[in-house]
Design a protein around this motif. Structure first.
Motif, PDB file in Angstrom:
ATOM      1  N   ASP A  16       1.484   7.798  11.375  1.00 20.26           N
ATOM      2  CA  ASP A  16       2.398   7.532  12.495  1.00 20.26           C
ATOM      3  C   ASP A  16       3.314   6.357  12.148  1.00 20.26           C
ATOM      4  OD1 ASP A  16       1.311   9.530  14.021  1.00 20.26           O
ATOM      5  OD2 ASP A  16       0.215   8.192  15.371  1.00 20.26           O
ATOM      6  N   ILE A  17       4.495   6.379  12.703  1.00 20.92           N
ATOM      7  CA  ILE A  17       5.435   5.266  12.564  1.00 20.92           C
ATOM      8  C   ILE A  17       5.412   4.516  13.886  1.00 20.92           C
ATOM      9  CG2 ILE A  17       7.830   4.594  12.169  1.00 20.92           C
ATOM     10  CD1 ILE A  17       8.128   7.252  10.601  1.00 20.92           C
ATOM     11  N   ILE A  18       5.086   3.212  13.810  1.00 23.04           N
ATOM     12  CA  ILE A  18       4.988   2.433  15.040  1.00 23.04           C
ATOM     13  C   ILE A  18       5.926   1.230  15.002  1.00 23.04           C
ATOM     14  CG2 ILE A  18       2.603   3.165  15.426  1.00 23.04           C
ATOM     15  CD1 ILE A  18       1.744   0.274  14.695  1.00 23.04           C
ATOM     16  N   ARG A  19       6.210   0.727  16.182  1.00 24.73           N
ATOM     17  CA  ARG A  19       7.004  -0.499  16.361  1.00 24.73           C
ATOM     18  C   ARG A  19       6.032  -1.585  16.781  1.00 24.73           C
ATOM     19  NH1 ARG A  19      10.609  -2.151  21.270  1.00 24.73           N
ATOM     20  NH2 ARG A  19      12.044  -3.596  20.297  1.00 24.73           N
ATOM     21  N   TYR A  20       6.140  -2.747  16.152  1.00 26.78           N
ATOM     22  CA  TYR A  20       5.251  -3.850  16.492  1.00 26.78           C
ATOM     23  C   TYR A  20       5.985  -5.175  16.416  1.00 26.78           C
ATOM     24  CZ  TYR A  20       4.723  -4.115  11.383  1.00 26.78           C
ATOM     25  OH  TYR A  20       4.953  -4.198  10.041  1.00 26.78           O
ATOM     26  N   LYS A  21       5.454  -6.138  17.151  1.00 26.44           N
ATOM     27  CA  LYS A  21       6.085  -7.456  17.269  1.00 26.44           C
ATOM     28  C   LYS A  21       5.557  -8.394  16.190  1.00 26.44           C
ATOM     29  CE  LYS A  21       7.925 -10.611  20.354  1.00 26.44           C
ATOM     30  NZ  LYS A  21       9.227 -10.620  20.858  1.00 26.44           N
ATOM     31  N   MET A  22       6.476  -9.038  15.495  1.00 28.65           N
ATOM     32  CA  MET A  22       6.165 -10.070  14.503  1.00 28.65           C
ATOM     33  C   MET A  22       6.944 -11.306  14.900  1.00 28.65           C
ATOM     34  SD  MET A  22       4.115  -9.024  12.052  1.00 28.65           S
ATOM     35  CE  MET A  22       4.423 -10.226  10.789  1.00 28.65           C
ATOM     36  N   HIS A  29       7.289   0.285  10.935  1.00 30.73           N
ATOM     37  CA  HIS A  29       6.688   0.705   9.676  1.00 30.73           C
ATOM     38  C   HIS A  29       5.671   1.808   9.921  1.00 30.73           C
ATOM     39  CE1 HIS A  29       7.528  -3.112   7.027  1.00 30.73           C
ATOM     40  NE2 HIS A  29       8.591  -2.352   7.211  1.00 30.73           N
ATOM     41  N   ARG A  30       5.230   2.424   8.839  1.00 30.52           N
ATOM     42  CA  ARG A  30       4.274   3.532   8.904  1.00 30.52           C
ATOM     43  C   ARG A  30       2.832   3.019   8.771  1.00 30.52           C
ATOM     44  NH1 ARG A  30       5.412   8.747   8.330  1.00 30.52           N
ATOM     45  NH2 ARG A  30       7.459   8.233   7.466  1.00 30.52           N
ATOM     46  N   LEU A  43      -7.160  -2.745  13.603  1.00 29.19           N
ATOM     47  CA  LEU A  43      -6.147  -3.362  12.756  1.00 29.19           C
ATOM     48  C   LEU A  43      -5.414  -2.244  12.034  1.00 29.19           C
ATOM     49  CD1 LEU A  43      -8.217  -6.242  11.106  1.00 29.19           C
ATOM     50  CD2 LEU A  43      -6.566  -6.448  12.977  1.00 29.19           C
ATOM     51  N   PHE A  44      -4.081  -2.287  12.086  1.00 31.72           N
ATOM     52  CA  PHE A  44      -3.270  -1.265  11.450  1.00 31.72           C
ATOM     53  C   PHE A  44      -2.720  -1.806  10.141  1.00 31.72           C
ATOM     54  CE2 PHE A  44      -2.910  -0.731  16.070  1.00 31.72           C
ATOM     55  CZ  PHE A  44      -3.488   0.519  16.188  1.00 31.72           C
ATOM     56  N   ILE A  45      -2.982  -1.101   9.042  1.00 31.35           N
ATOM     57  CA  ILE A  45      -2.430  -1.457   7.742  1.00 31.35           C
ATOM     58  C   ILE A  45      -1.102  -0.717   7.643  1.00 31.35           C
ATOM     59  CG2 ILE A  45      -2.819  -1.514   5.251  1.00 31.35           C
ATOM     60  CD1 ILE A  45      -4.897  -3.082   7.028  1.00 31.35           C
ATOM     61  N   MET A  46      -0.024  -1.474   7.424  1.00 33.44           N
ATOM     62  CA  MET A  46       1.324  -0.931   7.524  1.00 33.44           C
ATOM     63  C   MET A  46       2.045  -0.969   6.182  1.00 33.44           C
ATOM     64  SD  MET A  46       1.130  -0.351  10.739  1.00 33.44           S
ATOM     65  CE  MET A  46       2.789   0.257  10.950  1.00 33.44           C
ATOM     66  N   LYS A  47       3.073  -0.102   6.061  1.00 36.09           N
ATOM     67  CA  LYS A  47       3.922  -0.089   4.877  1.00 36.09           C
ATOM     68  C   LYS A  47       5.283   0.478   5.287  1.00 36.09           C
ATOM     69  CE  LYS A  47       4.327   1.975   0.278  1.00 36.09           C
ATOM     70  NZ  LYS A  47       5.541   2.733   0.550  1.00 36.09           N
ATOM     71  N   GLY A  48       6.322  -0.216   4.900  1.00 31.09           N
ATOM     72  CA  GLY A  48       7.663   0.315   5.105  1.00 31.09           C
ATOM     73  C   GLY A  48       7.905   1.453   4.118  1.00 31.09           C
TER      74      GLY A  48
END
Length: 102
Positions: A16-22, A29-30, A43-48
């Motif tokens: 899934d591609i999600i939007r998150y606040k940094m 990112h995916r 915890l979501f491990i993300m990668k652009g």
């Protein structure tokens, strides 16, 4: 539309591609993996998609801001460039390399 509805983060799945606040901005990112911390929080491990490596820090449930349902490649570039140009002095240089603005 009820904007106060609580989103069940367990519905987010790998790919899934999600939007998150940094800090003060949002990132899209995916999800490449989903793990749990020692307290059982997701915890979501993300990668652009344009990045070679996964992101340095996992995304916590509390950072989650939505799931992207429509993907338009490279749509984020103009936003990144415009934001950098508006926040830089005349002598600064803006470059784009593999999805990063610097």
């Amino acid at each position: 539309v009820d904007k106060s509805k609580i989103i069940n983060n367990s519905l987010i799945k790998k790919g899934d591609i999600i939007r998150y606040k940094m800090d003060t901005y949002y990132v899209v990112h995916r999800v490449v993996n989903i793990t749990e911390d020692e307290d059982g929080n997701l915890l979501f491990i993300m990668k652009g998609d344009n990045n070679d490596n996964i992101d340095l820090y996992p995304v916590k449930e509390s950072q989650y801001a939505g799931t992207i349902k429509l993907n338009i490649p490279y749509l984020g570039y103009p936003t990144l460039l415009l934001g950098e140009l508006l926040n830089s002095s005349a002598g600064d240089k803006v470059t784009v390399d593999k999805g990063r603005v610097g």
